[in-house]
Design an enzyme around this catalytic site. Structure first.
Site, PDB file in Angstrom:
ATOM      1  N   GLN A 167      29.854  45.869  40.240  1.00 34.34           N
ATOM      2  CA  GLN A 167      30.564  46.360  41.330  1.00 34.34           C
ATOM      3  C   GLN A 167      29.781  47.807  42.118  1.00 34.34           C
ATOM      4  O   GLN A 167      29.686  48.829  41.305  1.00 34.34           O
ATOM      5  CB  GLN A 167      31.965  46.748  41.253  1.00 34.34           C
ATOM      6  N   CYS A 227      38.827  51.563  46.850  1.00 36.06           N
ATOM      7  CA  CYS A 227      38.809  53.003  46.306  1.00 36.06           C
ATOM      8  C   CYS A 227      39.762  54.027  47.290  1.00 36.06           C
ATOM      9  O   CYS A 227      38.984  54.146  48.139  1.00 36.06           O
ATOM     10  CB  CYS A 227      37.581  53.391  45.963  1.00 36.06           C
ATOM     11  N   LYS A 248      36.296  43.507  46.872  1.00 35.08           N
ATOM     12  CA  LYS A 248      37.666  43.866  46.175  1.00 35.08           C
ATOM     13  C   LYS A 248      38.039  44.856  47.011  1.00 35.08           C
ATOM     14  O   LYS A 248      37.716  45.816  47.292  1.00 35.08           O
ATOM     15  CB  LYS A 248      37.652  44.373  44.745  1.00 35.08           C
ATOM     16  N   ASN A 278      46.147  40.782  42.391  1.00 37.57           N
ATOM     17  CA  ASN A 278      46.051  42.027  41.575  1.00 37.57           C
ATOM     18  C   ASN A 278      47.080  42.759  41.667  1.00 37.57           C
ATOM     19  O   ASN A 278      47.344  43.301  42.966  1.00 37.57           O
ATOM     20  CB  ASN A 278      44.639  42.708  41.671  1.00 37.57           C
ATOM     21  N   ASP A 306      49.823  45.318  38.971  1.00 37.46           N
ATOM     22  CA  ASP A 306      51.227  45.505  38.221  1.00 37.46           C
ATOM     23  C   ASP A 306      51.540  44.323  37.132  1.00 37.46           C
ATOM     24  O   ASP A 306      52.583  44.170  36.463  1.00 37.46           O
ATOM     25  CB  ASP A 306      52.418  45.636  39.059  1.00 37.46           C
ATOM     26  N   GLY A 336      44.428  44.784  34.923  1.00 34.40           N
ATOM     27  CA  GLY A 336      43.518  46.117  34.878  1.00 34.40           C
ATOM     28  C   GLY A 336      44.320  47.019  33.816  1.00 34.40           C
ATOM     29  O   GLY A 336      43.726  47.191  32.580  1.00 34.40           O
ATOM     30  N   ARG A 337      45.301  47.661  33.965  1.00 33.72           N
ATOM     31  CA  ARG A 337      45.767  48.507  33.010  1.00 33.72           C
ATOM     32  C   ARG A 337      46.507  47.885  31.845  1.00 33.72           C
ATOM     33  O   ARG A 337      46.535  48.195  30.810  1.00 33.72           O
ATOM     34  CB  ARG A 337      46.926  49.439  33.713  1.00 33.72           C
TER      35      ARG A 337
HETATM   36  C1  LIG Z   1      41.622  54.224  35.435  1.00 33.49           C
HETATM   37  C2  LIG Z   1      41.223  53.112  36.575  1.00 33.49           C
HETATM   38  C3  LIG Z   1      40.218  53.076  37.194  1.00 33.49           C
HETATM   39  C4  LIG Z   1      39.795  51.979  38.483  1.00 33.49           C
HETATM   40  N1  LIG Z   1      38.688  52.006  38.646  1.00 33.49           N
HETATM   41  C5  LIG Z   1      38.395  50.986  39.664  1.00 33.49           C
HETATM   42  C6  LIG Z   1      36.971  50.731  40.026  1.00 33.49           C
HETATM   43  O1  LIG Z   1      36.072  51.327  39.626  1.00 33.49           O
HETATM   44  N2  LIG Z   1      36.823  49.536  40.902  1.00 33.49           N
HETATM   45  C7  LIG Z   1      37.815  49.147  41.367  1.00 33.49           C
HETATM   46  O2  LIG Z   1      37.766  48.241  42.314  1.00 33.49           O
HETATM   47  N3  LIG Z   1      39.073  49.080  41.157  1.00 33.49           N
HETATM   48  C8  LIG Z   1      39.476  50.099  39.973  1.00 33.49           C
HETATM   49  N4  LIG Z   1      40.884  50.264  39.756  1.00 33.49           N
HETATM   50  C9  LIG Z   1      41.688  49.525  40.123  1.00 33.49           C
HETATM   51  C10 LIG Z   1      42.125  48.336  39.370  1.00 33.49           C
HETATM   52  O3  LIG Z   1      40.889  47.587  39.291  1.00 33.49           O
HETATM   53  C11 LIG Z   1      43.453  47.533  39.840  1.00 33.49           C
HETATM   54  O4  LIG Z   1      42.964  47.326  41.335  1.00 33.49           O
HETATM   55  C12 LIG Z   1      44.536  48.536  39.811  1.00 33.49           C
HETATM   56  O5  LIG Z   1      44.577  49.350  38.428  1.00 33.49           O
HETATM   57  C13 LIG Z   1      45.754  47.663  39.892  1.00 33.49           C
HETATM   58  O6  LIG Z   1      45.881  46.432  38.729  1.00 33.49           O
HETATM   59  P1  LIG Z   1      46.673  46.969  37.303  1.00 33.49           P
HETATM   60  O7  LIG Z   1      48.067  47.098  38.129  1.00 33.49           O
HETATM   61  O8  LIG Z   1      46.528  45.346  36.825  1.00 33.49           O
HETATM   62  O9  LIG Z   1      46.287  47.894  36.765  1.00 33.49           O
HETATM   63  C14 LIG Z   1      41.122  51.256  38.818  1.00 33.49           C
HETATM   64  C15 LIG Z   1      42.248  51.533  38.261  1.00 33.49           C
HETATM   65  C16 LIG Z   1      42.373  52.305  37.193  1.00 33.49           C
HETATM   66  C17 LIG Z   1      43.668  52.698  36.495  1.00 33.49           C
END
Ligand SMILES: Cc1cc2nc3c(=O)[nH]c(=O)nc-3n(C[C@H](O)[C@H](O)[C@H](O)COP(=O)(O)O)c2cc1C
Length: 340
Positions: A70, A100, A139, A200, A202, A224-225
């Site tokens: 990315q 972002c 994204k 994507n 939660d 993600g998390r």
């Molecule tokens: C610590 C952290 C770093 C992240 N870094 C990026 C990133 O580098 N690029 C990106 O597109 N999304 C990034 N995200 C967003 C995640 O890809 C995702 O869209 C977001 O956390 C929601 O998904 P989740 O609820 O499954 O965590 C980041 C999220 C977190 C929590």
């Protein structure tokens, strides 16, 4: 499974996360059932300046199978040049970060700021696409704010320029990480979109991922998390109804060792290994008995060997005392901030 021309081994993918999704963690997640992964965001300008630290972020382990790199940046020319460099590292696709919300990125016109002015997006996508020979993906978020949820318009522009698929974090930029991801909107996008959609936001437990997989119109889902606290979430999401997770604290000892081995082959910087290892084992412990005490012990530890020893002793003691139960409240706020 294919999304556009990109093959994945299953529809549940690991979401990109900065300072987390480098090769070792991505590799571990592929071992543990992620259908594919995306790197952390990498600055196109850092790549073009030849910054060594930035270029190291492009490193892919030869054992990784379905990996996208990315990039972020506002300028089509700089992004095109950087995309060419990134392509040489051997990813399956190049992904553009358009989600972002972080001020430092947005004020320069990158990340989610790209969603604000759609007039230049066609040329932006087109020039990056023309520079590379592998698929291009994006994204995004649902929009800048609640009154301008223009994801569908952006997806249509992306389709015209040959983008393969679109991952959508179901929040607006203004929301940052507050409130809930809007799955009704994501399902609406999936039903209207001319491109495959990866939903994507939660899906923090296997139950949530599994339920969504069953009903969704999205072609893929990104987590993600969730995988940080439950690294077995991908495998657990495919359990049959009523089946309980087979993973025990003993498995956490094994994956800690594996993550350590992968990290050691990625870097020989002791400090980096220690920082990464500590961060992950503390997340792994979430929801187990005595996790808070373990966390304190880990941050008091002196080095890698001690960190590994404390971790092994902790998970062993859970097994020996029969406290195998891991209980995470998926509604509880966790890491409410990030780069997408
Ligand atoms: C610590 C952290 C770093 C992240 N870094 C990026 C990133 O580098 N690029 C990106 O597109 N999304 C990034 N995200 C967003 C995640 O890809 C995702 O869209 C977001 O956390 C929601 O998904 P989740 O609820 O499954 O965590 C980041 C999220 C977190 C929590």
């Amino acid at each position: 499974m294919h999304l556009g021309h990109v093959g994945f081994s299953s529809p549940l993918l690991l979401a990109p996360m900065s300072a987390i999704c480098s090769a070792p963690f991505r590799l571990l997640m592929e071992d543990l059932g992620a259908g594919g992964t995306v790197s952390e965001l990498v600055s196109c300008h850092g790549i073009n300046y030849g910054n060594e630290k930035t270029k190291r972020m492009l490193t892919i382990d030869e054992r990784e199978e379905n990996i996208g790199l990315q990039l972020f940046g506002e300028d089509p020319k700089a992004m095109s040049e950087a995309a060419k460099v990134a392509e040489d590292y051997g990813p399956k696709f190049i992904d553009i970060n358009m989600g972002c919300p972080v001020r430092k990125v947005v004020t320069k016109g990158g990340g989610s700021a790209l969603m604000k002015d759609t007039s230049k997006l066609g040329a932006y996508f087109g020039s990056i696409k023309a520079a590379i020979n592998i698929p291009l993906t994006i994204k995004i978020r649902t929009g800048w704010d609640q009154d301008s949820r223009n994801a569908l318009e952006i997806i249509r522009i992306a389709r015209e320029e040959g983008v393969e698929f679109v991952a959508v974090h179901g929040r607006t930029r203004t929301q940052q990480y507050r409130g809930q991801a809007d799955w009704d909107f994501l399902e609406f996008l999936a039903s209207e979109s001319p491109l495959p959609i990866i939903g994507n936001g939660d899906l923090h437990s296997p139950e949530k991922a599994k339920a969504r997989l069953k009903t969704t119109r999205c072609q893929g889902l990104m987590l993600g998390r969730g995988p940080l606290r439950n690294p077995f979430i991908f495998l657990d999401s495919y359990l049959n109804e009523g089946e309980v997770s087979p993973f025990t604290p003993a498995d956490y000892i094994e994956i800690t060792q594996r993550l350590f081995d992968y990290t050691r082959s990625y870097t020989d910087r002791e400090r980096t290994i220690l920082v990464q290892l500590r961060k992950h084992v503390v997340w792994f412990a979430a929801g187990f008995a005595g996790a808070a005490h373990f966390r304190n012990e880990i941050f008091k530890s002196q080095g890698i060997d001690e960190t590994l020893e404390i971790t092994e002793n902790y998970f062993k003691s859970l097994m020996e005392s029969g406290r195998n139960n891991k209980q995470i409240d998926p509604e509880q706020s966790f890491m409410a901030g990030g780069h997408g």
